[in-house]
Design a protein around this motif. Structure first.
Motif: not given
Length: 441
Positions: A31-55
């Motif tokens: 993401e080019g910036k920290p993702v706060d896994l303890l406070k960020a809404p899960w839908p926002d975390v999911e958007k970043a996670v999708i990129k790592l999954l690659g599918g």
């Protein structure tokens, strides 16, 4: 990402801890910036996670499993911070630990929850699960116990309480009559329920009313909730613990007492493979010092003296190769985490036939005298050490009797501390059940 701050005495499992930091680093790089896994809404975390999954999420891909484990650590920490939840050891869990809550008996596998959410492509389901937990805990806090003193607080549950109730850390060996076990498992649940309930009424000595009610509520009623048209073994994936318990109740014809897994692994079975050597190996200064400082001779004996009989370098309890482990019934093949497994006894049976508890006790005595001579200091008597040796010899004597005097298949049964404590009552019911073993149609 900052160091996870778990409540004092409730450590995060190390592999979960490492995965959490690994995922946080990967997300920050992506993401080019920290993702706060303890406070960020899960839908926002999911958007970043999708990129790592690659599918789509693939449960069998190691990198996807690591991602899920890291997210599980973050989800657990959110619950720890909100509800003072804690990890406790649990051998049934894929993480080797499970999350518990102090205000009500609620168990959660964060890894399983995240795997389900990722599999459905919706991490927001973790918010739904957290809301369900919040609601259940709120109801538990508001419930009133008439026996509780006005104004007093209900005692909090601890990791020790959860481990006692849910971690299958105790083991016992049992011998199952193959035909009785097969018949019971291939019988329909309602027939088994009637037989167990009838057996409760003819136990000798009679079970206390409280114990009878517990058996009825936890076993009979659980059987009655299953599909009455299908044999029990066909529903083993739905109720694995119940199917294993029925095999034990109807099929066990011999066995040992139960003891912690570590005791079997580190003391009891090594005694069998070491045997009774005529002499002992040289000891180094560290071992002499340990003895001089009051270390019990029995653990020193199994640590210092080499095996007289070959044991597997790896495998179950350091005594059985994985190829020597099987199913108590083919129907258990569809159960993931088994607590009842068949053991090929060919390796240990000849050793047990030669086992003599008096001879082994004499060997430990000779070793103690040897260590006293080598260290220049007499042994320090230890009641705990005497009890440890007595328990180990009793377990081996039970195992010898079971394998040499009873016909059947040797099985290893895992059970929780609470289940181990109820084994005496279980034996009374089993005796009544097998006294006139007729499974009703």
């Amino acid at each position: 990402m900052s160091e996870p701050a778990a409540p004092q005495g409730y450590p995060v499992p190390q592999h979960v801890h490492h995965a959490q930091f690994q995922v946080a680093g990967a997300l920050e790089k992506s993401e080019g910036k920290p993702v706060d896994l303890l406070k960020a809404p899960w839908p926002d975390v999911e958007k970043a996670v999708i990129k790592l999954l690659g599918g789509p999420f693939q449960v069998n891909k190691p990198e996807h499993q690591t991602l899920a484990l890291g997210l599980a650590g973050a989800f657990a920490l959110r619950l720890i911070q909100e509800h003072q939840a804690f990890w406790f050891p649990n051998r049934d869990s894929p993480e080797g630990a499970t999350l518990g809550f102090p205000d009500a008996i609620i168990m959660l596998s964060p890894f399983g929850a995240v795997m389900d959410a990722l599999g459905q492509g919706k991490l927001a389901r973790l918010d739904d699960l957290a809301a369900d937990i919040r609601r259940s805990l709120g109801q538990a806090r508001l419930s009133v116990n008439p026996a509780q003193t006005l104004g007093s607080q209900a005692p909090k549950l601890s990791p020790v309480d959860y481990q006692r109730l849910f971690d299958p850390g105790f083991l016992q060996f049992v011998v199952l009559d193959t035909n009785k076990t097969k018949t019971a498992l291939e019988t329909k649940p309602d027939s088994l329920a009637r037989d167990v309930r009838n057996a409760l009424g003819r136990t000798q000595p009679p079970l206390p009313q409280e114990a009878r009610q517990q058996f009825d509520g936890q076993i009979v009623q659980s059987l009655q909730r299953l599909d009455p048209s299908k044999p029990l073994i066909e529903q083993a994936d739905r109720a694995p613990r119940l199917a294993e318990l029925m095999a034990h109740l109807f099929g066990t014809v011999g066995g040992t007492g139960s003891a912690p897994e570590d005791f079997w692994h580190e003391i009891v079975l090594p005694l069998l493979f070491i045997g009774n050597p005529a002499s002992f190996p040289p000891v180094d200064d560290e071992e002499k010092e340990m003895f001089s400082q009051g270390a019990d001779p029995l653990p020193l004996f199994v640590d210092i003296v080499p095996h007289s009989h070959k044991a597997p370098e790896e495998g179950l309890l350091g005594a059985f190769e994985m190829s020597e482990i099987g199913l108590a019934h083919p129907g258990f093949a569809k159960v993931g985490a088994l607590r009842l497994i068949r053991i090929n006894a060919a390796r240990i049976k000849p050793l047990l036939e030669k086992f003599d508890p008096n001879q082994t006790a004499d060997t430990i005595k000779r070793f103690t005298e040897y260590m006293a001579k080598e260290s220049g200091k007499p042994a320090t008597p230890s009641p705990q050490g005497d009890e440890m040796l007595k328990a180990a010899l009793t377990l081996l004597t039970d195992l010898k009797r079971s394998l040499t005097q009873v016909q059947g298949e040797l099985c290893l049964r895992r059970l929780t501390e609470a289940e181990a404590a109820s084994e005496q009552a279980m034996a009374v019911v089993r005796k009544a059940l097998q006294g006139s073993l007729i499974i009703t149609a």
